[in-house]
Scaffold this motif. Structure first.
Motif, PDB file in Angstrom:
ATOM      1  N   SER A 253     116.585  51.030  20.698  1.00 43.89           N
ATOM      2  CA  SER A 253     115.399  51.091  19.839  1.00 43.89           C
ATOM      3  C   SER A 253     114.535  49.830  19.951  1.00 43.89           C
ATOM      4  O   SER A 253     113.313  49.904  19.883  1.00 43.89           O
ATOM      5  CB  SER A 253     115.811  51.340  18.390  1.00 43.89           C
ATOM      6  N   GLY A 254     115.166  48.680  20.135  1.00 42.50           N
ATOM      7  CA  GLY A 254     114.396  47.450  20.281  1.00 42.50           C
ATOM      8  C   GLY A 254     113.548  47.477  21.543  1.00 42.50           C
ATOM      9  O   GLY A 254     112.354  47.162  21.528  1.00 42.50           O
ATOM     10  N   LYS A 255     114.166  47.914  22.619  1.00 45.13           N
ATOM     11  CA  LYS A 255     113.437  47.971  23.888  1.00 45.13           C
ATOM     12  C   LYS A 255     112.323  49.012  23.846  1.00 45.13           C
ATOM     13  O   LYS A 255     111.266  48.833  24.440  1.00 45.13           O
ATOM     14  CB  LYS A 255     114.403  48.305  25.023  1.00 45.13           C
ATOM     15  N   ILE A 256     112.591  50.111  23.144  1.00 41.70           N
ATOM     16  CA  ILE A 256     111.562  51.158  23.061  1.00 41.70           C
ATOM     17  C   ILE A 256     110.314  50.613  22.381  1.00 41.70           C
ATOM     18  O   ILE A 256     109.189  50.960  22.751  1.00 41.70           O
ATOM     19  CB  ILE A 256     112.121  52.412  22.344  1.00 41.70           C
ATOM     20  N   GLU A 257     110.509  49.718  21.417  1.00 41.05           N
ATOM     21  CA  GLU A 257     109.329  49.133  20.761  1.00 41.05           C
ATOM     22  C   GLU A 257     108.485  48.348  21.763  1.00 41.05           C
ATOM     23  O   GLU A 257     107.263  48.312  21.663  1.00 41.05           O
ATOM     24  CB  GLU A 257     109.740  48.248  19.576  1.00 41.05           C
ATOM     25  N   LEU A 258     109.146  47.712  22.730  1.00 41.42           N
ATOM     26  CA  LEU A 258     108.389  47.004  23.768  1.00 41.42           C
ATOM     27  C   LEU A 258     107.578  47.992  24.606  1.00 41.42           C
ATOM     28  O   LEU A 258     106.416  47.753  24.936  1.00 41.42           O
ATOM     29  CB  LEU A 258     109.345  46.202  24.662  1.00 41.42           C
ATOM     30  N   VAL A 259     108.207  49.112  24.931  1.00 36.40           N
ATOM     31  CA  VAL A 259     107.500  50.146  25.702  1.00 36.40           C
ATOM     32  C   VAL A 259     106.283  50.645  24.921  1.00 36.40           C
ATOM     33  O   VAL A 259     105.217  50.891  25.486  1.00 36.40           O
ATOM     34  CB  VAL A 259     108.459  51.314  26.030  1.00 36.40           C
ATOM     35  N   ARG A 260     106.444  50.750  23.610  1.00 37.87           N
ATOM     36  CA  ARG A 260     105.343  51.281  22.789  1.00 37.87           C
ATOM     37  C   ARG A 260     104.117  50.366  22.809  1.00 37.87           C
ATOM     38  O   ARG A 260     103.024  50.778  22.458  1.00 37.87           O
ATOM     39  CB  ARG A 260     105.812  51.508  21.348  1.00 37.87           C
ATOM     40  N   GLN A 261     104.309  49.118  23.211  1.00 34.24           N
ATOM     41  CA  GLN A 261     103.140  48.234  23.322  1.00 34.24           C
ATOM     42  C   GLN A 261     102.212  48.684  24.451  1.00 34.24           C
ATOM     43  O   GLN A 261     101.074  48.245  24.536  1.00 34.24           O
ATOM     44  CB  GLN A 261     103.596  46.787  23.550  1.00 34.24           C
ATOM     45  N   TRP A 262     102.724  49.526  25.314  1.00 34.83           N
ATOM     46  CA  TRP A 262     101.879  50.034  26.410  1.00 34.83           C
ATOM     47  C   TRP A 262     101.031  51.227  25.981  1.00 34.83           C
ATOM     48  O   TRP A 262     100.195  51.699  26.756  1.00 34.83           O
ATOM     49  CB  TRP A 262     102.761  50.462  27.593  1.00 34.83           C
ATOM     50  N   VAL A 263     101.285  51.725  24.788  1.00 30.64           N
ATOM     51  CA  VAL A 263     100.623  52.970  24.376  1.00 30.64           C
ATOM     52  C   VAL A 263      99.107  52.859  24.506  1.00 30.64           C
ATOM     53  O   VAL A 263      98.437  53.794  24.948  1.00 30.64           O
ATOM     54  CB  VAL A 263     101.028  53.347  22.928  1.00 30.64           C
ATOM     55  N   LYS A 264      98.570  51.693  24.166  1.00 36.07           N
ATOM     56  CA  LYS A 264      97.105  51.548  24.197  1.00 36.07           C
ATOM     57  C   LYS A 264      96.545  51.740  25.609  1.00 36.07           C
ATOM     58  O   LYS A 264      95.393  52.117  25.787  1.00 36.07           O
ATOM     59  CB  LYS A 264      96.675  50.200  23.615  1.00 36.07           C
ATOM     60  N   LEU A 265      97.379  51.478  26.620  1.00 34.43           N
ATOM     61  CA  LEU A 265      96.927  51.690  28.000  1.00 34.43           C
ATOM     62  C   LEU A 265      96.760  53.175  28.317  1.00 34.43           C
ATOM     63  O   LEU A 265      96.048  53.544  29.255  1.00 34.43           O
ATOM     64  CB  LEU A 265      97.933  51.069  28.982  1.00 34.43           C
ATOM     65  N   PHE A 266      97.450  54.010  27.552  1.00 39.71           N
ATOM     66  CA  PHE A 266      97.397  55.456  27.811  1.00 39.71           C
ATOM     67  C   PHE A 266      96.338  56.169  26.968  1.00 39.71           C
ATOM     68  O   PHE A 266      95.959  57.296  27.278  1.00 39.71           O
ATOM     69  CB  PHE A 266      98.773  56.086  27.553  1.00 39.71           C
ATOM     70  N   GLU A 267      95.902  55.511  25.898  1.00 42.53           N
ATOM     71  CA  GLU A 267      94.972  56.194  24.989  1.00 42.53           C
ATOM     72  C   GLU A 267      93.686  56.669  25.665  1.00 42.53           C
ATOM     73  O   GLU A 267      93.206  57.763  25.368  1.00 42.53           O
ATOM     74  CB  GLU A 267      94.668  55.308  23.775  1.00 42.53           C
ATOM     75  N   PRO A 268      93.117  55.893  26.602  1.00 45.48           N
ATOM     76  CA  PRO A 268      91.893  56.392  27.253  1.00 45.48           C
ATOM     77  C   PRO A 268      92.111  57.701  28.021  1.00 45.48           C
ATOM     78  O   PRO A 268      91.156  58.388  28.363  1.00 45.48           O
ATOM     79  CB  PRO A 268      91.528  55.269  28.235  1.00 45.48           C
ATOM     80  N   TYR A 269      93.378  58.023  28.275  1.00 45.18           N
ATOM     81  CA  TYR A 269      93.686  59.235  29.027  1.00 45.18           C
ATOM     82  C   TYR A 269      94.214  60.343  28.117  1.00 45.18           C
ATOM     83  O   TYR A 269      94.716  61.363  28.585  1.00 45.18           O
ATOM     84  CB  TYR A 269      94.678  58.896  30.156  1.00 45.18           C
ATOM     85  N   GLY A 270      94.142  60.100  26.804  1.00 44.67           N
ATOM     86  CA  GLY A 270      94.492  61.154  25.850  1.00 44.67           C
ATOM     87  C   GLY A 270      95.970  61.269  25.534  1.00 44.67           C
ATOM     88  O   GLY A 270      96.405  62.264  24.960  1.00 44.67           O
ATOM     89  N   LEU A 271      96.776  60.262  25.890  1.00 41.80           N
ATOM     90  CA  LEU A 271      98.209  60.297  25.565  1.00 41.80           C
ATOM     91  C   LEU A 271      98.458  59.468  24.308  1.00 41.80           C
ATOM     92  O   LEU A 271      98.150  58.274  24.282  1.00 41.80           O
ATOM     93  CB  LEU A 271      99.055  59.740  26.719  1.00 41.80           C
ATOM     94  N   HIS A 272      99.010  60.119  23.288  1.00 44.42           N
ATOM     95  CA  HIS A 272      99.256  59.440  22.014  1.00 44.42           C
ATOM     96  C   HIS A 272     100.681  59.611  21.522  1.00 44.42           C
ATOM     97  O   HIS A 272     101.091  58.948  20.591  1.00 44.42           O
ATOM     98  CB  HIS A 272      98.330  60.000  20.927  1.00 44.42           C
ATOM     99  N   ASP A 273     101.421  60.544  22.097  1.00 44.18           N
ATOM    100  CA  ASP A 273     102.719  60.915  21.535  1.00 44.18           C
ATOM    101  C   ASP A 273     103.841  60.175  22.268  1.00 44.18           C
ATOM    102  O   ASP A 273     104.270  60.587  23.347  1.00 44.18           O
ATOM    103  CB  ASP A 273     102.893  62.435  21.654  1.00 44.18           C
ATOM    104  N   PHE A 274     104.282  59.076  21.683  1.00 43.05           N
ATOM    105  CA  PHE A 274     105.387  58.292  22.254  1.00 43.05           C
ATOM    106  C   PHE A 274     106.522  58.223  21.236  1.00 43.05           C
ATOM    107  O   PHE A 274     107.102  57.172  20.975  1.00 43.05           O
ATOM    108  CB  PHE A 274     104.897  56.891  22.663  1.00 43.05           C
ATOM    109  N   ALA A 275     106.833  59.374  20.666  1.00 51.18           N
ATOM    110  CA  ALA A 275     107.864  59.459  19.635  1.00 51.18           C
ATOM    111  C   ALA A 275     109.254  59.322  20.251  1.00 51.18           C
ATOM    112  O   ALA A 275     109.429  59.450  21.465  1.00 51.18           O
ATOM    113  CB  ALA A 275     107.744  60.801  18.916  1.00 51.18           C
ATOM    114  N   ASN A 276     110.239  59.059  19.406  1.00 54.00           N
ATOM    115  CA  ASN A 276     111.622  59.162  19.858  1.00 54.00           C
ATOM    116  C   ASN A 276     111.922  60.623  20.136  1.00 54.00           C
ATOM    117  O   ASN A 276     111.487  61.503  19.393  1.00 54.00           O
ATOM    118  CB  ASN A 276     112.580  58.651  18.776  1.00 54.00           C
TER     119      ASN A 276
END
Lengths: 460, 460
Positions: free
Chosen positions: B370-393
């Motif tokens: 779970s700790g590492k996944i939070e690091l991955v979630r910091q990349w979410v903003k890189l995907f938003e311009p392409y319409g990806l928002h769902d990075f749920a567990n």
């Protein structure tokens, strides 16, 4: 210690329980709206009726009149408080015979798929045959000038930019060729115009759409060519720049016709003199069934209001489904609606438009006072469970745009479904009921109902 | 003062300019990956090849072998550093003759559309005819018990729950009927099982899928019935509870067959012994072309690796496209892959799976520390311009799941496209290449390439 922990637990839990269990919380009402749309939805069968009883319902046509009657009967049968027609005069353009077109070269003579642009004049019964000159933009026509353009058919071939993720952005930066291409080419003596279809797919279907002439410039006939045939023409022109093109179309514009917007409403309980409306346009190009464009928007709107009724939700403000006439080639219905709202002093606090197809909902683009829009954005979290994240600033839509002028402070909201497939169908014979997915359509209607609900209950 | 303001402006602006202009910033690389997929993408033609040369490539079939050869040749031709096969033994189930089924009542005798469930036994050449008993769940069979079930055909008719926005959730809470329905009904003496197709649409297409027998329980034949015919059967049973049902299927399981995973890789420049893989499964049910399930995942994976090569990006860690064999009815390829990774001590830091269709990308579901996944979630903003928002567990996927055991700390990521249309095609004869949209497929490949890029460059 244990008791204290328990007490803290319950204190923390209470707000959650209240919101989860309160059947009148915004989130609970929205959940019920989605359930209604997905389990007992009428959007899909309504769209089937509209598409099959009144396909190709271009303004002024017999099928446009059938669509008006369908809208009136449908909303009346659903028991909306009031259903009424708003008369307006609309242009009446007819396509005439099926178009014909050929590429004629030294070694080739090949039929290609075209369709006249909406509003175009015809070619005369014999058609037009002339040398083709390919350009990528209106600017290129201007640069080439009369020397290179006179007596020729100008072929606008700039494709939509596939890199743009939101396909309407690609459309917006390409459609000038279709709208003003004929007028600009005519200034330099062109005799006709062929435009690459506004479509991101490679296929055989020409996509029509309106053009705009200038009364001070000679009108010349214009048609769209399928993307496959456009690419073929480009390729052939590379090896034979003197290639000729023949096309024949007998379209013409007849005298204006009386037509109607169709409006259905449920009166508000607390502020009946304030309006929240949602609309789509009832007219559609004649070559398809107008399923995504914009039967979807019409049934989204009717279904959104029906959902209030089905769930027994009396809105605080008056809500309306508005089926606008003549969005495609004149906006006469939209102008009439705004004029009437103005003259009757109907205070419109918000208007939603659905005119981007019946695909999975992604959000609403918002246009209005920036401070107030920030308040609306606080509702975004209510939409996230349903996959809507895009609440960017952006245009509300053509039909609701005339309201901006007289309705001070109005919020205009453009419903934004997923845009990837829209231009496969837009203004083409592929825009059929069978190409609309039931669930995607239903989710759109529920999203609009939910947004209307928040606006009617909390104001704006 | 003016100068100071200007200085502050530039200080603030520099990081933005650097990131906007630096061609090696993450956002710039991701933009290039999307451009490559959308302008020069190979995912769509590759999918067409796979679907048309090896449709219905169920494990052990001749077409599964063709698919293996296609995967090997395709990745070799693309010039990946290494392409290799991983042998594994797979089950070999064959459908036999086209199935037949009839509802037989006092006043009706009506043909209905069924297909055998994958792994089912046949009915014998004469078929089976017996009274039908309708149930909504396995629990209901248990409650009814042998008295009511013995000698009958059990008809599981619980539909997928249309209210669930994410349709895989609806599938997950419904598919027990298909997987364990036959085994449970057999315990109480049933002679056959008919299951309502796992499909949210009302249509004529039966949807197959695997069932699981229990060696200690009598095996009985089981088939899926189309949703339209399931509803018809339910309706007829209401007026005539003694209704009989006949079905005939000659499917059988033959001896296991040697088959293969196909793996293509590009070696990492800095940590070649660390792996980031992306995979889909090569096998597909025999009744369709395996376009969304899971040709899309295969070409997503190949295309993601191709994009690195096309853009000249050497990944820091080794990246792989893995085409798994036998996801549908055994997972033998996935188990073999994990075993081999383990025995060769290949350190897998992350595995992505695409097995939810070729629709518009919405995100990735993440499974891991779970700790590492939070690091991955910091990349979410890189995907938003392409319409990806769902990075749920959430679950990564079946084929990558065996890696969890031996690859400590691995991130499993399930690619999540829009789910609304998936079950219209899943395991049915509608799962054809023509039902995959080119842009939607390309956007998926680019999203996976982008996520791989971040993982290979920044680690996890």
């Amino acid at each position: 210690m244990k008791k204290q922990l328990l007490a803290i637990y319950w204190l923390l839990a209470i707000p959650f329980c209240l919101s989860a269990q309160n059947p009148n919380s915004d989130s609970a009402v929205i959940r019920r709206m989605f359930d209604e749309a997905l389990l007992r939805g009428k959007a899909h069968p309504m769209l089937g009726e509209l598409c099959k009883t009144a396909p190709g319902r271009v303004s002024g046509s017999a099928n446009a009149q059938k669509a008006v009657e369908w809208g009136y009967k449908t909303m009346s049968d659903l028991g909306f408080d009031t259903v009424f027609l708003q008369p307006c005069m609309v242009p009446h353009w007819v396509r005439g015979d099926a178009e014909e077109a050929k590429i004629i070269g030294k070694r080739v003579k090949e039929k290609v798929n075209i369709c006249a642009l909406g509003g175009s004049i015809g070619t005369g019964k014999k058609g037009i045959k002339a040398q083709v000159i390919e350009v990528k933009s209106i600017e290129e026509v201007e640069k080439l000038g009369r020397d290179k353009v006179e007596g020729k058919i100008v072929f606008y071939s700039r494709p939509m930019d596939a890199r743009k993720i939101y396909t309407f952005a690609a459309y917006g930066s390409c459609v000038d060729q279709r709208v003003w291409g004929a007028k600009e080419a005519a200034k330099h003596g062109a005799v006709g115009v062929i435009v690459r279809s506004m479509n991101l797919s490679q296929d055989k279907h020409p996509h029509t759409g309106t053009l705009v002439y200038d009364d001070s410039v000679q009108k010349i006939p214009a048609a769209a060519i399928s993307t496959e045939d456009a690419d073929k023409l480009s390729l052939l022109l590379q090896s034979e720049p003197e290639l000729q093109f023949y096309f024949r179309q007998t379209c013409e514009t007849l005298p204006d016709v009386l037509s109607y917007n169709v409006v259905g409403e449920i009166r508000g309980t607390e502020f009946p003199q304030e309006y929240v409306i949602t609309g789509g346009h009832l007219d559609a190009w004649d070559n398809g069934e107008g399923a995504h464009d914009d039967g979807a928007g019409c049934v989204h709107s009717i279904e959104a209001v029906r959902i209030f009724k089905a769930l027994g939700i009396r809105p605080k403000r008056t809500i309306r489904a508005v089926l606008f006439m003549n969005e495609e080639n004149g906006l006469k219905g939209a102008l009439q609606y705004a004029r009437q709202a103005d003259s009757l002093q109907e205070k419109h606090i918000a208007a939603i438009e659905s005119d981007r197809g019946g695909f999975t909902p992604r959000g609403f683009h918002l246009e209005g006072d920036s401070g107030k829009i920030e308040l609306v954005r606080q509702w975004v979290k209510l939409f996230e469970p349903y996959g809507l994240h895009d609440f960017a600033n952006g245009g509300g839509g053509a039909d609701i745009s005339p309201l901006k002028k007289s309705q001070k402070g109005i919020l205009l909201a453009g419903f934004v479904p997923d845009s990837q497939r829209y231009f496969d169908f837009h203004h083409a014979n592929t825009d059929r009921f069978e190409n609309v997915n039931k669930r995607e359509l239903e989710l759109g209607a529920a999203s609009i109902a939910a947004f209307m609900y928040l606006l009617t209950q909390h104001g704006y």
